[in-house]
Every structure is written in structure tokens, then in C-alpha cells.
Design an enzyme around this catalytic site. Sequence first.
Site, PDB file in Angstrom:
ATOM      1  CG  HIS A  66      -0.258   0.312   2.513  1.00  0.00           C
ATOM      2  ND1 HIS A  66       0.433  -0.641   3.200  1.00  0.00           N
ATOM      3  CD2 HIS A  66      -0.146   1.449   3.244  1.00  0.00           C
ATOM      4  CE1 HIS A  66       0.942  -0.119   4.300  1.00  0.00           C
ATOM      5  NE2 HIS A  66       0.607   1.161   4.351  1.00  0.00           N
ATOM      6  NE  ARG A  67       5.007   1.330   4.705  1.00  0.00           N
ATOM      7  CZ  ARG A  67       4.531   2.109   5.655  1.00  0.00           C
ATOM      8  NH1 ARG A  67       4.308   3.383   5.401  1.00  0.00           N
ATOM      9  NH2 ARG A  67       4.270   1.632   6.856  1.00  0.00           N
TER      10      ARG A  67
END
Length: 363
Positions: free
Chosen positions: A209-210
Site C-alpha cells: 500500500h505504500r
Amino acid sequence: MKITIVAGARPNFIKIAPIIRAIESKQRDGVLLSYRLVHTGQHYDKNLSDTFFEELNIPKPDANLEVKSGSQSEQTANIMVAFEKELLAHPTNLVVVVGDVNSTMACALVAKKMNLKVAHVEAGIRSGDMTMPEEINRIVTDSITDYYFTTSSLATSNLIGYGAHPTDVHFVGNVMIDTLYQNKSRFQQPDFWSKYKLEKATYIILTLHRPANVDEEDSLVQLLQGIDRLSNGKKIIFPVHPRTKAILGERQLNTPNIIFIEPQGYLNFMYLVANSFAVITDSGGISEETTVLGIPCFTLRNNTERPETITVGTNYLVGTKIESLIHIYTSFLENGLKAAGIPELWDGRAAERIVEILVQKDL
């Protein structure tokens, strides 16, 4: 004593659950202690929010600020405006914030501007990476906190080095691990377990998700294709974060070993992690959980604010390049899991220590 507890995102929900349990235990013992739970609404997808409250037996929030998404500045500002109104309507002695999301920093700022005491649970952790919004949230929150509760002796040292008074810093352990221990017997096999013919230690869990990993579509696709190739015959279970799903859109991927699933509730997801062969992730919190569960974890980042998961635990920091992941993962397959243990005070009693300290302070 009146306490306002703030939660805004998935990791927050996991961390506040044992704190609430510890407060309620004190109440049953006759201690004059009350709490008000405020959900900022930073995560509003049911699979990332409501489900966690239900599964972890967290009471329905007394208030939901419903700020939802937006840019970093928009979301932070909206939280601050709404939380100020909340505190004006419901005075308190102490605001407890957890973790490092926008809600953590925003609510700490509001509380201090209203001359209220702030306690920060998971204080003092640092990645050293100022490109991470979470790092900025940590630094700002800790700069105005009154009572610091840390997960490690290194985090304690960080705070004292930055000027925090030693008597205000308390090494208590990890509330996220409290939740793991309290719910381990309740982990639930997901409905798709049989559909995909999953068995213990025959699959890998993947989470991404980063921004460094998912913001650029072509790079994300190349990363997924590389991870698919290293699977060595194992299935890869990939709960797709809404952010990642939006970036991939309708693009067709050549990743036959990756099974894309919806985001999971805590009990289903932890069942998957606990029974996996390994985890590949860019999350910090998951590396804590895998350390306690003894599952090898490969973190797709150049830094981590949780170094104890590497020096003591089962985590490997592999960077963001697929070539580095393949090299380190291949070495793991050849040599086996490194010697690992569980960090100090990660014993399931962190929340009890926090609440006991707050009661002693008698705010």
C-alpha cells in the site's frame, strides 16, 4: 478521570482494543475511570473499519467524525475541526492517541491547543524517512505529548535523546501484540480457504500500500510479476488495498500464482498470516505480528521504524527493488529462517501497564 480515546484507521483499531479492555477491567475493580471512544472516520471502508470493531469486541464509538478521505492536508484539517467540536461538547482530562496516522497527529494538536494532556501509545519509533507521512506524524505528535508509551527500549532512547523527560517515558510493550494474544484462539479460516485449496505453509501472503511501491502503475505491475515468479510453486494471497486496486484499474496482469482477494477482517487475515509459509509486505505492523507468530517476513522498504523485528524477530528488510527481494528470498529458501525470538515485553500485557500508569497519575 475521563479519557478520550482516538482511533482512525485499521492499525488504530487493533491497538485500542486491549486498552479499552484494560480500562473496563479497572472499572470492574471500582476505579473511577471512564472513557469516550472517538472514531475519526479516516478509514471508512467496512472491511477496514466496522469489521474490526465487531471482531475485536470494541464498543460502538461514542462519536464518528466521518472525515473520510482527501489530501493529507484536507484530511488533517477536517479531523482537527471535527475533533475540536467533539472536545468542546465532551470535556475530558486526557486524550489518548495511538500509532502514526493522520488522526494521531491531528487530534494530538487539537488537544494540546485546548490545554489538555496527551498520551501517545507507540511513541518514539522512527524510520528516519521524512518522505513518509507517518514519520512526520510521529515526530509532531511526540513533540507535544505529555505521556509516552513505547514498544521498545530503542524507542525510549529516541525520545529521551529528543528531550523528553525520562519520567514521562514508559516502556510498556506492544499493544498490537496484546490483541494478537487475546484473539489467537479466535482466528477464523476465511470462506475461500477450500475454494483455493489452501493448506498450512503452502502459500505466501502479500500486502502492498505504500506510495513507493504502488503509486506508479508500470512499476507496480513489474513488482507483482517479479513476486509471481519467485513463488516457487506456492500460491500468493494478495488482499488488495483500495489504493492499490484503484491504481491497477482493469489492467490485465500475467501473474498466474497471485490470487487477488478483498481486504480481510482481522480474524480472517491473521488466520492467513499464522498459517502462511511467508509474508511479503510493505507494512510495519505486520512485521510485528509475524515476529510473534514465527513467520518469515520480507519487508519491501528501504527502512523500518521497527528494527527489533529484524534484530530479534523474523523480519528481513529487502528494499523496494524486486531483484533484492528475489536474492534475499532465495537465500532464505536455501538457508532457512534465521534465529529469531520475541522482543522484550511483547507479552500481551502492554495495555494493562498503560492503564495502571494512567491511574497512578490520577489526572
